[in-house]
Design a protein around this motif. Structure first.
Motif, short mmCIF file in Angstrom:
data_model
loop_
_atom_site.label_atom_id
_atom_site.label_comp_id
_atom_site.label_asym_id
_atom_site.label_seq_id
_atom_site.Cartn_x
_atom_site.Cartn_y
_atom_site.Cartn_z
N VAL A 83 28.69 -5.69 -94.55
CA VAL A 83 29.71 -6.75 -94.94
C VAL A 83 29.38 -8.17 -94.47
O VAL A 83 28.90 -8.49 -93.54
N CYS A 84 29.81 -8.83 -95.27
CA CYS A 84 29.49 -10.41 -95.00
C CYS A 84 30.86 -11.16 -94.92
O CYS A 84 32.06 -10.54 -95.80
N LEU A 85 31.16 -12.18 -94.08
CA LEU A 85 32.44 -13.02 -94.01
C LEU A 85 32.44 -14.09 -95.03
O LEU A 85 31.28 -14.90 -94.95
N ALA A 86 33.28 -13.91 -96.09
CA ALA A 86 33.57 -15.18 -97.12
C ALA A 86 34.46 -16.13 -96.48
O ALA A 86 35.59 -15.65 -96.38
N THR A 87 34.36 -17.39 -96.07
CA THR A 87 35.49 -17.98 -95.74
C THR A 87 35.49 -19.44 -96.21
O THR A 87 34.20 -19.78 -96.94
N GLY A 106 27.42 -11.67 -87.81
CA GLY A 106 26.91 -11.13 -88.84
C GLY A 106 26.76 -12.28 -90.08
O GLY A 106 27.08 -13.47 -89.49
N PRO A 107 26.58 -11.93 -91.17
CA PRO A 107 26.38 -13.05 -92.37
C PRO A 107 27.75 -13.62 -92.60
O PRO A 107 28.55 -13.15 -92.49
N LYS A 208 31.04 -15.40 -103.96
CA LYS A 208 29.92 -15.32 -104.54
C LYS A 208 28.63 -15.44 -103.70
O LYS A 208 27.65 -15.17 -104.10
N GLY A 209 28.83 -16.36 -102.65
CA GLY A 209 27.75 -16.55 -101.72
C GLY A 209 27.45 -15.38 -100.92
O GLY A 209 26.21 -15.33 -100.31
N CYS A 210 28.17 -14.25 -100.75
CA CYS A 210 27.68 -12.97 -99.94
C CYS A 210 26.93 -12.23 -100.90
O CYS A 210 26.89 -12.17 -101.88
N GLN A 211 25.81 -11.80 -99.81
CA GLN A 211 24.93 -10.83 -100.59
C GLN A 211 24.89 -9.47 -100.09
O GLN A 211 23.88 -8.77 -99.97
N THR A 215 32.63 -7.60 -99.09
CA THR A 215 33.08 -8.89 -98.61
C THR A 215 34.23 -9.06 -98.07
O THR A 215 35.16 -8.50 -98.37
N PHE A 216 34.38 -9.73 -96.78
CA PHE A 216 35.54 -9.85 -96.11
C PHE A 216 36.01 -11.44 -96.27
O PHE A 216 35.58 -12.12 -95.81
N LEU A 217 37.12 -11.64 -97.16
CA LEU A 217 37.40 -12.70 -97.48
C LEU A 217 38.77 -13.36 -96.47
O LEU A 217 39.68 -12.63 -96.43
#
Length: 420
Positions: A83-87, A106-107, A208-211, A215-217
């Motif tokens: 999981v990646c944090l998208a903010t 994390g990412p 879209k930047g999470c790899q 995704t946690f938006l």
């Protein structure tokens, strides 16, 4: 521990700086231009980012610079995490990122709106400051930029003569950013007042930047609970979803007089004292009502294992939770700019598309301040009215796209739109 009214991170050493940076923020600085001297061997953040180039958004309204600055360990942490944090944020709210990064090990994919050359300079110095002071930002935060179409027509900073003596203190991100924001001219500020913030552009860019698989938006001022990343990774490894799923992380408002709770139990104690409450409970209850906070608060308080507390069965129109999902979820409609119908229109489309929402425990997120509707500025309601009219077109398109008439859900809630 973070305290809103005091220093941010008393546990940090006063000047915890990256040793391989040639210029030092430990020493008093005569001015920002001293950092731009020819013998400066430490490039500023985004030093190689040419904002004259970038891809256009779908409406040709904004230019986008994907991966303008990559975290030093972003690739590795994206490979090791599910999981990646998208903010997303405007420049003046970036001071929230240090605490987010303290709790989210994390990412992180961070989309930033730079409205002028002046804001870009502020962005350069503040991101440089954060990367020096906060190792997790340097290692795991990757930044993407979005600029307006008339970016080149806005004021430029030909020379910088701003005294930063004593301003760069790693324990005071608020103070540091406030000092830098004084660089903006009146013309830049007036442009910002006339043009709504492109929230949904920013959310799509961050997503879209999470790899990672999930995704946690979030928004930049939404702070995850402590130790979220390992707990969520363990849960997601065994998550077995037979249909489109979204995992809701409950959000709470926290009084600025309190310290950020380190556990669900600590949050419950704050709520009993009146120092915390469900997000938007007093401002607009339908924003989070379907999460069913009472059921969440009464569920298991085990602070080491993430599990599903319950399923959202009473979906409400205008519901806009912060959630984790695979990024095949519908995009945020970029016609909605400013405030109103930005997140809930996307969540509503997810509902019509057949997504099931599961509420997780004991993880949560916090937002500083017990909000009051009277404190909201008049321009926010004006933007909401503009987006309300756009929603009429949007809901018709949803009906055609999914062959599922959303008006059945909207009919019982039409009066709620008028009071949002």
């Amino acid at each position: 521990m973070y305290n809103k009214k005091r220093k941010y991170f008393p546990s940090l050493r006063k000047h915890q700086l990256h040793s391989d940076i040639a210029f030092s923020l430990i020493q008093p600085l005569a001015g920002l231009d001293s950092l731009l001297a020819p013998n400066n061997t430490a490039p500023l953040a985004f030093d190689n980012a040419d904002l004259s180039y970038g891809r256009w958004d779908s409406q040709h309204l904004y230019k986008i610079k994907d991966f303008a600055l990559l975290g030093e360990q972003y690739t590795e942490s994206s490979e090791s995490s599910l999981v990646c944090l998208a903010t997303q944020t405007s420049v003046e709210r970036l001071n929230s990122l240090p605490q987010v990064a303290t709790n989210w090990q994390g990412p992180m994919s961070v989309a930033v709106f730079s409205a002028s050359h002046e804001e870009f300079v502020v962005l350069q110095y503040f991101v440089t400051y954060m990367r020096l002071c906060f190792p997790n930002i340097r290692e795991n935060a990757t930044f993407h930029l979005l600029t307006p179409p008339d970016y080149d027509k806005l004021p430029r900073l030909v020379s910088i003569s701003f005294n930063l003596r004593g301003k760069f203190d790693c324990q005071y991100p608020d103070r540091t950013l406030k000092a830098l924001l004084k660089l903006r001219s009146l013309k830049s500020l007036q442009w910002r007042q006339r043009n709504p913030y492109p929230q949904n552009h920013m959310r799509n860019l961050a997503r879209k930047g999470c790899q990672t698989k999930y995704t946690f938006l979030t928004d930049i001022d939404i702070v995850p609970s402590t130790n979220s990343v390992p707990q969520l990774n363990k849960f997601l490894k065994t998550a077995n979803c037979s249909k489109n799923c979204a995992y809701v992380i409950p959000t709470f408002e926290i009084d600025v007089r309190a310290s950020f709770p380190r556990s669900k139990y600590g949050l419950q104690r704050l709520m009993k004292k009146g120092l915390a409450r469900p997000f938007h409970e007093k401002v607009f209850i339908y924003n989070q009502y379907a999460t069913n906070f009472s059921k969440w608060l009464s569920s298991n308080t085990n602070d080491t294992e993430v599990s599903i507390s319950h399923v959202v069965t009473n979906f409400e129109f205008l519901y806009e939770p912060f959630y984790i999902a695979i990024d095949s979820a519908p995009a945020h409609d970029e016609r909605f700019t400013g405030y109103g119908f930005t997140r809930n229109s996307q969540v509503y489309e997810m509902h019509i598309a057949g997504y099931q929402f599961y509420v997780l425990t004991p993880v949560f997120t916090g937002h500083w301040g017990l909000q009051r509707k009277q404190a909201r500025p008049a321009w926010r309601e004006q933007q909401n009215n503009v987006n309300r009219r756009k929603f009429d077109v949007f809901k018709s398109e949803i009906f055609l796209r999914y062959k599922n008439d959303p008006r059945l859900l909207l009919q019982s809630k039409k009066n709620q739109i008028l009071i949002k």
